[in-house]
Scaffold this active site. Sequence first.
Site, PDB file in Angstrom:
ATOM      1  N   TYR A 113       2.993  -9.027 -14.339  1.00 18.00           N
ATOM      2  CA  TYR A 113       3.466  -7.633 -14.343  1.00 18.00           C
ATOM      3  C   TYR A 113       4.305  -7.351 -15.588  1.00 18.00           C
ATOM      4  CZ  TYR A 113       6.440  -3.616 -13.207  1.00 18.00           C
ATOM      5  OH  TYR A 113       7.127  -2.424 -13.261  1.00 18.00           O
ATOM      6  N   GLU A 160      11.806  -5.685 -16.379  1.00 13.15           N
ATOM      7  CA  GLU A 160      11.076  -6.957 -16.195  1.00 13.15           C
ATOM      8  C   GLU A 160      10.577  -7.487 -17.541  1.00 13.15           C
ATOM      9  OE1 GLU A 160       9.698  -9.233 -13.589  1.00 13.15           O
ATOM     10  OE2 GLU A 160      11.632  -8.564 -12.882  1.00 13.15           O
ATOM     11  N   SER A 185       9.760  -1.249 -18.175  1.00  7.73           N
ATOM     12  CA  SER A 185      10.555  -1.927 -17.136  1.00  7.73           C
ATOM     13  C   SER A 185      11.470  -3.000 -17.709  1.00  7.73           C
ATOM     14  CB  SER A 185       9.590  -2.573 -16.143  1.00  7.73           C
ATOM     15  OG  SER A 185      10.252  -3.518 -15.352  1.00  7.73           O
TER      16      SER A 185
HETATM   17  P1  NAP Z   1       5.408   2.618  -6.683  1.00 10.22           P
HETATM   18  O1  NAP Z   1       6.227   3.222  -5.581  1.00 10.22           O
HETATM   19  O2  NAP Z   1       4.756   1.307  -6.454  1.00 10.22           O
HETATM   20  O3  NAP Z   1       4.289   3.695  -7.084  1.00 10.22           O
HETATM   21  C1  NAP Z   1       3.198   3.342  -7.885  1.00 10.22           C
HETATM   22  C2  NAP Z   1       2.260   4.536  -7.965  1.00 10.22           C
HETATM   23  O4  NAP Z   1       1.157   4.167  -8.820  1.00 10.22           O
HETATM   24  C3  NAP Z   1       1.636   4.972  -6.635  1.00 10.22           C
HETATM   25  O5  NAP Z   1       1.576   6.380  -6.602  1.00 10.22           O
HETATM   26  C4  NAP Z   1       0.230   4.392  -6.707  1.00 10.22           C
HETATM   27  O6  NAP Z   1      -0.713   5.124  -5.961  1.00 10.22           O
HETATM   28  C5  NAP Z   1      -0.050   4.574  -8.191  1.00 10.22           C
HETATM   29  N1  NAP Z   1      -1.183   3.767  -8.653  1.00 10.22           N
HETATM   30  C6  NAP Z   1      -1.344   2.424  -8.549  1.00 10.22           C
HETATM   31  N2  NAP Z   1      -2.514   2.059  -9.086  1.00 10.22           N
HETATM   32  C7  NAP Z   1      -3.115   3.175  -9.538  1.00 10.22           C
HETATM   33  C8  NAP Z   1      -4.358   3.439 -10.200  1.00 10.22           C
HETATM   34  N3  NAP Z   1      -5.221   2.484 -10.475  1.00 10.22           N
HETATM   35  N4  NAP Z   1      -4.635   4.722 -10.538  1.00 10.22           N
HETATM   36  C9  NAP Z   1      -3.774   5.725 -10.253  1.00 10.22           C
HETATM   37  N5  NAP Z   1      -2.596   5.539  -9.612  1.00 10.22           N
HETATM   38  C10 NAP Z   1      -2.280   4.277  -9.266  1.00 10.22           C
HETATM   39  O7  NAP Z   1       6.294   2.469  -8.004  1.00 10.22           O
HETATM   40  P2  NAP Z   1       7.687   3.181  -8.389  1.00 10.22           P
HETATM   41  O8  NAP Z   1       8.796   2.328  -7.898  1.00 10.22           O
HETATM   42  O9  NAP Z   1       7.627   4.614  -8.036  1.00 10.22           O
HETATM   43  O10 NAP Z   1       7.675   2.994  -9.973  1.00 10.22           O
HETATM   44  C11 NAP Z   1       7.129   4.003 -10.829  1.00 10.22           C
HETATM   45  C12 NAP Z   1       6.804   3.390 -12.177  1.00 10.22           C
HETATM   46  O11 NAP Z   1       7.982   2.873 -12.774  1.00 10.22           O
HETATM   47  C13 NAP Z   1       5.843   2.206 -12.125  1.00 10.22           C
HETATM   48  O12 NAP Z   1       5.074   2.227 -13.307  1.00 10.22           O
HETATM   49  C14 NAP Z   1       6.746   0.989 -12.133  1.00 10.22           C
HETATM   50  O13 NAP Z   1       6.058  -0.141 -12.637  1.00 10.22           O
HETATM   51  C15 NAP Z   1       7.843   1.479 -13.060  1.00 10.22           C
HETATM   52  N6  NAP Z   1       9.178   0.927 -12.862  1.00 10.22           N
HETATM   53  C16 NAP Z   1       9.764   0.991 -11.656  1.00 10.22           C
HETATM   54  C17 NAP Z   1      11.063   0.533 -11.482  1.00 10.22           C
HETATM   55  C18 NAP Z   1      11.753   0.612 -10.142  1.00 10.22           C
HETATM   56  O14 NAP Z   1      12.771  -0.062  -9.985  1.00 10.22           O
HETATM   57  N7  NAP Z   1      11.266   1.420  -9.203  1.00 10.22           N
HETATM   58  C19 NAP Z   1      11.760   0.019 -12.583  1.00 10.22           C
HETATM   59  C20 NAP Z   1      11.121  -0.025 -13.824  1.00 10.22           C
HETATM   60  C21 NAP Z   1       9.831   0.449 -13.967  1.00 10.22           C
HETATM   61  P3  NAP Z   1      -1.141   4.724  -4.421  1.00 10.22           P
HETATM   62  O15 NAP Z   1      -0.197   5.495  -3.554  1.00 10.22           O
HETATM   63  O16 NAP Z   1      -2.542   5.190  -4.359  1.00 10.22           O
HETATM   64  O17 NAP Z   1      -0.975   3.244  -4.292  1.00 10.22           O
HETATM   65  O1  G4F Z   2      12.781  -6.060  -5.181  1.00 14.60           O
HETATM   66  P1  G4F Z   2      11.976  -6.970  -6.051  1.00 14.60           P
HETATM   67  O2  G4F Z   2      10.617  -7.328  -5.574  1.00 14.60           O
HETATM   68  O3  G4F Z   2      11.958  -6.268  -7.480  1.00 14.60           O
HETATM   69  P2  G4F Z   2      11.666  -6.831  -8.960  1.00 14.60           P
HETATM   70  O4  G4F Z   2      10.816  -8.021  -8.940  1.00 14.60           O
HETATM   71  O5  G4F Z   2      12.984  -6.931  -9.647  1.00 14.60           O
HETATM   72  O6  G4F Z   2      10.801  -5.649  -9.585  1.00 14.60           O
HETATM   73  C1  G4F Z   2      11.167  -4.282  -9.413  1.00 14.60           C
HETATM   74  O7  G4F Z   2      12.010  -3.888 -10.471  1.00 14.60           O
HETATM   75  C2  G4F Z   2      11.394  -3.909 -11.778  1.00 14.60           C
HETATM   76  C3  G4F Z   2      12.470  -3.473 -12.777  1.00 14.60           C
HETATM   77  O8  G4F Z   2      13.186  -4.596 -13.209  1.00 14.60           O
HETATM   78  C4  G4F Z   2      10.209  -2.987 -11.763  1.00 14.60           C
HETATM   79  F1  G4F Z   2       9.648  -2.940 -13.003  1.00 14.60           F
HETATM   80  C5  G4F Z   2       9.204  -3.454 -10.735  1.00 14.60           C
HETATM   81  O9  G4F Z   2       8.104  -2.547 -10.691  1.00 14.60           O
HETATM   82  C6  G4F Z   2       9.881  -3.459  -9.364  1.00 14.60           C
HETATM   83  O10 G4F Z   2      10.191  -2.125  -9.025  1.00 14.60           O
HETATM   84  O11 G4F Z   2      12.773  -8.336  -6.289  1.00 14.60           O
HETATM   85  C7  G4F Z   2      14.093  -8.369  -6.768  1.00 14.60           C
HETATM   86  C8  G4F Z   2      14.628  -9.789  -6.686  1.00 14.60           C
HETATM   87  C9  G4F Z   2      13.706 -10.858  -7.286  1.00 14.60           C
HETATM   88  O12 G4F Z   2      14.455 -11.743  -8.071  1.00 14.60           O
HETATM   89  C10 G4F Z   2      13.143 -11.599  -6.079  1.00 14.60           C
HETATM   90  O13 G4F Z   2      12.818 -12.956  -6.318  1.00 14.60           O
HETATM   91  O14 G4F Z   2      14.786 -10.146  -5.317  1.00 14.60           O
HETATM   92  C11 G4F Z   2      14.321 -11.465  -5.128  1.00 14.60           C
HETATM   93  N1  G4F Z   2      13.942 -11.625  -3.721  1.00 14.60           N
HETATM   94  C12 G4F Z   2      14.536 -12.508  -2.863  1.00 14.60           C
HETATM   95  N2  G4F Z   2      13.934 -12.439  -1.655  1.00 14.60           N
HETATM   96  C13 G4F Z   2      12.963 -10.985  -3.070  1.00 14.60           C
HETATM   97  C14 G4F Z   2      12.954 -11.502  -1.763  1.00 14.60           C
HETATM   98  N3  G4F Z   2      12.098 -10.040  -3.472  1.00 14.60           N
HETATM   99  C15 G4F Z   2      11.218  -9.543  -2.566  1.00 14.60           C
HETATM  100  N4  G4F Z   2      10.365  -8.563  -2.935  1.00 14.60           N
HETATM  101  N5  G4F Z   2      11.173 -10.032  -1.280  1.00 14.60           N
HETATM  102  C16 G4F Z   2      12.005 -11.015  -0.839  1.00 14.60           C
HETATM  103  O15 G4F Z   2      11.955 -11.435   0.322  1.00 14.60           O
END
Ligand code: NAP
Ligand code: G4F
Length: 321
Positions: free
Chosen positions: A147, A125, A123
């Site tokens: 995280y 992050e 990520s």
């Molecule tokens: P998400 O919607 O939160 O999905 C997370 C998945 O992980 C869900 O299927 C959840 O299952 C499963 N999970 C959580 N804990 C588990 C455990 N103990 N054992 C098995 N499965 C478990 O996340 P996403 O946005 O699809 O992201 C996919 C991956 O990319 C994650 O690793 C995230 O950290 C990473 N990532 C995401 C972004 C982004 O912007 N979306 C960016 C960078 C990296 P349940 O349905 O049972 O909760």
């Molecule tokens: O949507 P966010 O919660 O995503 P964040 O923290 O960037 O993390 C996501 O992206 C990562 C990749 O860079 C992934 F690895 C991670 O698993 C996840 O998918 O927040 C985005 C930004 C933050 O700066 C937060 O402080 O939005 C700001 N924010 C402002 N108001 C808020 C809010 N975030 C959330 N969730 N809720 C608010 O009300």
Amino acid sequence: MKTALITGITGQDGSYMAEFLLNKGYQVYGLSRRTSTVTTERISHIIDKIKIVEGDLVDQHSLTHIIKDVKPQEVYNLAAQSFVPSSFSQPVLTGEITALGVIRMLEAVRIGYPKAKFYQASSSEMFGKAQEVPQSEKTPFYPRSPYGVAKLYGHWITVNYRESYNLFAVSGICFNHESPRRGTEFVTRKISQAVARIKLGKQKKLVLGNIDAKRDWGYALDYMEAMWLMLQQKKAQDFVIGTGETHSVKEFAKLAFEVVGINNWEDYIEVNRTHFRPAEVDLLIADNTKAKKILKWQPKTSFRKLIDIMVKSDLEREAKV
Ligand code: NAP
Ligand code: G4F
């Protein structure tokens, strides 16, 4: 027929990856943990085409058995505790799943089927308090949340297993990617859902935290191809995946309100410090030069288009309930 195992299949990315691989003719297995309520909403339309196997990233035994039984050619490790604020309230659990879960998966592959190609969902992050703008594969890491720190462990242990055991193990350092399937706790979906509800008269205010934070937001569907391409290369290596554009939360909200014809958007927004994080990531923006050059990948969906897709989807959804 190729076989792939996706962990996190019930999540946003897992569901899109399953569709992507089915379209390419793969036999798709999805790892899902036991829960007391149904979590297959995002994959209900393809549930008959995939095989669900029960396991948990905190349970080594289940993972090793699944890899031994399925013998997948490709493993997409997408499961994680992925919500940054929850990592502050549940730091140890986040470490168990998001950090140690990765080494459990790698051990399962090493012992059960070392020929499998392994993708780790790293990520942006991990860049946290960014040491360089924009961020590339060479930018030093400085995570700002439990995280981010857990993801950094997952990232380095993937590198370590590649170098120690010669596994084909790679990380995609993905920047934020969103969609109508994004969880409603993440800021983009929180906004698109609230805008739809405000337009329909079902909600009065949108309460946000730090609206000056900037992110590199792309469309999740575009990112599946990049993940898959990384496992089709001759050489195992890591890639930054993002759009190369950055926008503030404020800009996202303004454009989302514009989609429904509301121009006095600021009247609907309230900033509340309860949504601020103990340590914030202020600015993320990807340098995707390497992915463009080697994977021949580039994002297809613009920032405006992404917002349009998300708001219209939520309007449709909210009009039904
Ligand atoms: P998400 O919607 O939160 O999905 C997370 C998945 O992980 C869900 O299927 C959840 O299952 C499963 N999970 C959580 N804990 C588990 C455990 N103990 N054992 C098995 N499965 C478990 O996340 P996403 O946005 O699809 O992201 C996919 C991956 O990319 C994650 O690793 C995230 O950290 C990473 N990532 C995401 C972004 C982004 O912007 N979306 C960016 C960078 C990296 P349940 O349905 O049972 O909760
Ligand atoms: O949507 P966010 O919660 O995503 P964040 O923290 O960037 O993390 C996501 O992206 C990562 C990749 O860079 C992934 F690895 C991670 O698993 C996840 O998918 O927040 C985005 C930004 C933050 O700066 C937060 O402080 O939005 C700001 N924010 C402002 N108001 C808020 C809010 N975030 C959330 N969730 N809720 C608010 O009300």
